[in-house]
Motif scaffolding. Structure first.
Motif, short mmCIF file in Angstrom:
data_model
loop_
_atom_site.label_atom_id
_atom_site.label_comp_id
_atom_site.label_asym_id
_atom_site.label_seq_id
_atom_site.Cartn_x
_atom_site.Cartn_y
_atom_site.Cartn_z
N ASP A 45 0.76 -1.38 -0.04
CA ASP A 45 0.09 -0.07 0.08
C ASP A 45 0.88 1.22 -0.13
O ASP A 45 0.75 2.03 -1.09
CB ASP A 45 -0.93 -0.20 1.13
CG ASP A 45 -2.01 1.09 0.86
OD1 ASP A 45 -2.67 1.06 -0.15
OD2 ASP A 45 -2.20 1.81 2.03
N LYS B 296 1.64 8.92 -2.27
CA LYS B 296 0.82 9.45 -1.17
C LYS B 296 2.22 9.70 -0.07
O LYS B 296 2.64 8.83 0.44
CB LYS B 296 -0.25 9.05 -0.33
CG LYS B 296 -1.54 9.30 -1.15
CD LYS B 296 -2.80 8.91 -0.40
CE LYS B 296 -3.89 9.05 -1.12
NZ LYS B 296 -5.11 8.61 -0.30
N LEU C 266 -9.68 3.00 -1.50
CA LEU C 266 -8.68 2.39 -0.77
C LEU C 266 -8.73 2.66 0.66
O LEU C 266 -8.02 2.14 1.60
CB LEU C 266 -7.34 2.85 -1.33
CG LEU C 266 -6.81 2.32 -2.76
CD1 LEU C 266 -5.70 2.77 -3.13
CD2 LEU C 266 -6.92 0.86 -2.78
N ASN C 267 -9.61 3.77 1.21
CA ASN C 267 -9.80 4.15 2.35
C ASN C 267 -10.88 3.01 3.22
O ASN C 267 -11.25 3.37 4.23
CB ASN C 267 -10.11 5.44 2.65
CG ASN C 267 -9.07 6.42 2.43
OD1 ASN C 267 -7.96 6.14 2.59
ND2 ASN C 267 -9.46 7.39 1.43
N LYS D 203 -3.49 -1.90 -6.91
CA LYS D 203 -3.39 -0.25 -6.56
C LYS D 203 -2.79 0.42 -7.86
O LYS D 203 -3.32 1.39 -7.91
CB LYS D 203 -2.26 -0.29 -5.36
CG LYS D 203 -1.95 1.25 -5.00
CD LYS D 203 -1.72 1.58 -3.65
CE LYS D 203 -1.94 2.86 -3.36
NZ LYS D 203 -1.27 3.05 -2.11
N ARG E 49 -10.08 6.60 -5.80
CA ARG E 49 -8.88 6.12 -4.70
C ARG E 49 -9.32 6.10 -3.47
O ARG E 49 -8.58 5.36 -2.57
CB ARG E 49 -7.62 6.98 -5.21
CG ARG E 49 -6.36 6.56 -4.46
CD ARG E 49 -5.18 7.41 -4.93
NE ARG E 49 -4.24 6.81 -3.90
CZ ARG E 49 -2.75 7.20 -4.04
NH1 ARG E 49 -2.60 7.92 -5.05
NH2 ARG E 49 -1.89 6.87 -3.41
N1 GLY Z 1 -3.15 4.40 1.12
C1 GLY Z 1 -4.27 4.70 0.55
C2 GLY Z 1 -3.86 5.37 -0.78
O1 GLY Z 1 -2.84 5.27 -1.27
O2 GLY Z 1 -4.75 6.07 -1.45
#
Ligand code: GLY
Length: 348
Positions: A134, A140, A235-236, A218, A232
């Motif tokens: 991740d 991020k 992913l939360n 991802k 995106r």
């Molecule tokens: N960890 C969540 C993202 O990269 O969006």
């Protein structure tokens, strides 16, 4: 060895395999023209892999910045110390940082790389499951502020991610398990086959295949929504409540455990709202349990609600909750914050 190509504002490779660390210098020379490299690591990881990585970078001038391991180091003070360290060691805009460690190391190093001299290159070398699947992928970067997790940050893609699976062999069992919450998350979000493999194998899952699959998933999300304006956010899954649990526990409860509990809670909520079936919510709960992860929180709905209010994923009067519809598909549900306390109670 498996390579996943990420297409974003900057394209780069995620290389996944065994015995990769000694070859870091070769991989790095293909993606940047650095003369000097600052290796950033923490007090747990540096004693294990610092020498291997330094030796692998023997063709470069290297300096190392090692800080105390733990989420409490991911703050403004460590960040400023790192920036000053880079300046004192005269790293130029064409030099490079290497983040050797888990999510805290990667996020902090990435944020320093995003801002030092208005942005320099960095390479992610994840050494935890969580970082491998991740946080090392997708650009991020962040540090925590007193009011909450990851509240200061930037999007800054790495030049390379080198994931040496051998580094996972040294992980304490609870840290390994913790990262598995993020792997389970990918199954719930996107891939019933992956989820079924985790149900069948438990902690003995095929590491190379599963980690590569998560990185591919991802990669696809980042290609569609690099800057987190839409998809995106999925992913939360489990993260709004997870971050609340972490904050309520003053970060005594780890990220993965908190996300696992958050995921189970939103699954029960989705079931009670008629969004997913009882068997879907049960499968999620059972797989989390099989990995030794928590499925509930000791904090009251009121306490979690207060923490959720400062979550950065809140936008005005709404929070985007990610709710499973079935294994392999979740929806983004904009939720009025006035409903949150009752929803958290429903998920407990
Ligand atoms: N960890 C969540 C993202 O990269 O969006």
């Amino acid at each position: 060895m498996k390579t996943v190509e990420v297409t974003a504002s900057k394209n780069y490779r995620v290389v996944i395999g065994n015995a990769l660390l000694p070859h870091l210098g070769d991989f790095l020379s293909q993606v940047c023209k650095a003369q000097k490299i600052a290796i950033v690591s923490d007090s747990n990881v540096w004693p294990l892999f610092g020498k291997t990585v330094t030796d692998a970078l023997a063709g470069y001038e290297t300096v190392s910045f090692v800080f105390p391991a733990g989420e409490e180091s991911k703050n403004g003070a460590t960040y400023l110390r790192l920036l000053n360290f880079l300046a004192e060691n005269k790293l130029t805009g064409s030099d490079c940082l290497v983040a050797l460690g888990g999510g805290v190391v990667g996020d902090l190093t990435g944020f320093a790389a995003a801002t030092y001299r208005r942005g320099i290159a960095y390479v992610q070398v994840p050494t935890t499951v969580l970082a491998a699947v991740d946080s090392s992928v997708g650009g991020k970067t962040a540090i925590d502020l007193d009011s909450g997790k990851n509240l200061a940050g930037a999007f800054h893609q790495p030049s390379l991610v080198l994931c040496d699976l051998d580094t996972l062999n040294t992980l304490p069992k609870d840290i390994f398990r913790d990262g598995c919450a993020e792997i389970i998350k990918y199954g719930v979000l996107y891939d019933e086959g992956l989820f079924a493999h985790l149900e069948e194998k438990g902690l003995a899952f095929d590491r190379k295949q599963v980690i590569s699959r998560c990185v591919e998933l991802k990669r696809d999300v980042v290609a569609r929504d690099e800057f987190d304006r839409g998809e995106r956010q999925k992913l939360n899954l489990g993260h709004t409540l997870g971050h609340g649990i972490e904050a309520c526990s003053h970060y005594e409860i780890s990220h993965g455990s908190a996300v696992a509990a958050g995921m189970a809670m939103v699954s029960r909520l989705a079931q009670k709202l008629g969004i997913c079936s009882a068997s879907c919510a049960l499968r999620i709960e059972q797989v989390l349990k099989a990995f030794g992860l928590p499925t509930n929180s000791q904090f009251s709905a009121k306490e979690l609600y207060q923490c959720a209010l400062s979550d950065k994923k809140r936008s005005g009067a709404t929070v985007n909750l990610i709710l499973p519809e079935k294994i392999g598909f979740c929806r983004i549900a904009p939720t009025d914050i006035t409903k949150m306390e009752a929803y958290i109670e429903m998920g407990r």
